[in-house]
Design an enzyme around this catalytic site. Structure first.
Site, short mmCIF file in Angstrom:
data_model
loop_
_atom_site.label_atom_id
_atom_site.label_comp_id
_atom_site.label_asym_id
_atom_site.label_seq_id
_atom_site.Cartn_x
_atom_site.Cartn_y
_atom_site.Cartn_z
N LYS A 254 0.82 -1.21 0.00
CA LYS A 254 0.00 0.00 0.00
C LYS A 254 0.86 1.26 0.00
O LYS A 254 0.60 2.21 -0.74
CB LYS A 254 -0.91 -0.03 1.23
N LYS B 227 2.36 -3.96 11.09
CA LYS B 227 1.00 -4.23 11.57
C LYS B 227 1.10 -5.01 12.88
O LYS B 227 2.09 -5.70 13.13
CB LYS B 227 0.23 -5.05 10.54
N GLY C 161 -16.59 2.76 6.32
CA GLY C 161 -17.88 2.65 5.65
C GLY C 161 -18.75 3.87 5.86
O GLY C 161 -19.43 4.34 4.93
#
Length: 411
Positions: free
Chosen positions: A92, A104, A219
């Protein structure tokens, strides 16, 4: 057939490397993380009980710079998930032209089972026990189960340990704690910008029907921007359930409903349905914005969208991708669609290092410029190699990683 996210990430790596003729030794560096930290956090709970929490941090690859981002506090966390997320973050950053590697990590816990005090103690303990940290080594950021508040706790703990201020050492902080404007909205805003470009290229109408799985930061932000731009958001799901209205959902009103009730369920003028059924609704654009592997061999043949925008990390398994491509469904991959947060985190680190903090308008404009550029580069690579957008994005990223490894003498 597997829904293992690390196997999914490796399948993407090898498919793109073969098409893009990437140096095999560069690929070998990306077949495993550079470092894995796996540790236990013992903690006294409010009732005096001693509990032990499993914790992880992966430095996947740092050929392009210090590793960054992503702490996930969820009950189903395991090392394969963390490794996959670390590789995706490596890719990314490269896709978005960010001089950083992929990191991560997180803790295996459901934060909803913790009191506020327990949650804070766990966040601080994680930073204390994390072996390598700092603006030039490893810069953690927020993910599922973490937030601006948790990152501020972590920054405070890190600065207590180091005995000096270093705001660039933790990402996704509130503005009040030397964070950046647009931090929590970055991924969803990036999803909107990339979707807008893909819709133009595909000739999808401006009032297209959109289905969104996931109503967290990503979202919700994307849904608000789609609604504002005139798209018709017809279905939305959250961790509990989903709702549907073929004529479109009033997204701002839904946001207010969720603020009161906690869930999308029961919103006036909508019909309830399961998240499984949500994914299979007829629509122009499907936006999986929750977790990995939701589009898999078990449901891919029932997906009816024209375009899938991967707002989550790894929502499509390799088996599902084959089925979807055979059906003519276009997929814009996660490493491009949801890289808005990675871009804004890079801006946040820059601001923290220079003490020059930007306005929300400046952050948004620079995000739009960077992510649209990444979309165009991905599309160009996809066309050049006559392959999918996913392979195009990965080929661009792998080429940058390969070139850095070669310059450094790794290969």
């Amino acid at each position: 057939m597997s829904n293992n996210p690390f196997e999914t990430s490796q399948a993407s790596l090898h498919a793109a490397a073969e098409i893009g003729k990437i140096n095999p030794d560069a690929v070998r560096y990306l077949e495993q993380p550079k470092r894995i930290f796996q540790f236990t956090i013992p903690m006294k709970m409010d009732n005096g009980e001693l509990r032990f929490f499993e914790a992880y941090r992966v430095h996947f690859n740092d050929a392009l710079g210090q590793v960054k981002n992503g702490l996930r506090f969820v009950p189903d966390l395991d090392l394969d998930i963390v490794k996959a997320l670390g590789l995706w973050m490596t890719i990314k950053h490269a896709v978005a032209g960010i001089p950083a590697g992929g990191g991560k990590g997180g803790v295996k816990v459901d934060p909803r089972t913790l009191s506020e005090g327990e949650y804070e103690r766990l966040c601080r303990a994680y930073i204390r026990k994390l072996p390598m940290k700092g603006a030039w080594v490893d810069v953690p950021g927020a993910d599922i189960g973490t937030s601006g508040k948790t990152m501020a706790w972590m920054l405070d703990e890190l600065e207590e340990i180091k005995q000096f201020h270093q705001p660039a050492a933790i990402n996704d902080k509130p503005v009040a704690a030397n964070g950046t404007q647009l931090s929590m909205e970055a991924t969803g805003t990036g999803v909107f910008f990339v979707t807008r470009e893909a819709v133009k290229d595909m000739g999808i109408p401006g009032d297209a029907k959109i289905v969104i799985q996931g109503f967290g930061n990503v979202g919700r932000t994307a849904a608000l921007l789609f609604h504002e731009a005139g798209f018709k958001v017809v279905a939305i799901g959250d961790i509990k359930n989903a709702i549907h209205n073929e004529n479109g959902i009033d997204v701002p009103a839904l946001v207010a409903h969720v603020a009161k009730t906690g869930y999308v369920e029961g919103f006036a003028g909508t019909v309830g349905l399961s998240n499984t059924d949500l994914l299979e609704l007829p629509c122009d654009i499907l936006v999986p914005a929750a977790v990995q592997s939701v589009l898999n061999a078990g449901n891919a043949d029932r997906i009816k969208a024209k375009l899938i925008m991967e707002a989550a990390n790894g929502p499509t398994t390799p088996e599902a991708e084959e089925i979807l491509q055979a059906k003519g469904i276009k997929i814009v991959p996660d490493v491009l669609t949801n890289c808005g947060s990675a871009i804004v985190c890079s801006f946040e680190r820059t601001q923290g290092l220079t003490d020059d903090y930007w306005s929300a308008d400046k952050v948004k404009a620079k995000l739009e410029e960077r992510i649209v550029e990444a979309y165009k580069a991905t599309k160009a690579a996809s066309e050049q190699h006559d392959t999918s957008m996913r392979n195009g994005a990965w080929i661009n990223a792998l080429t940058k990683l390969q070139n850095s490894m070669k310059a450094r003498g790794w290969i």
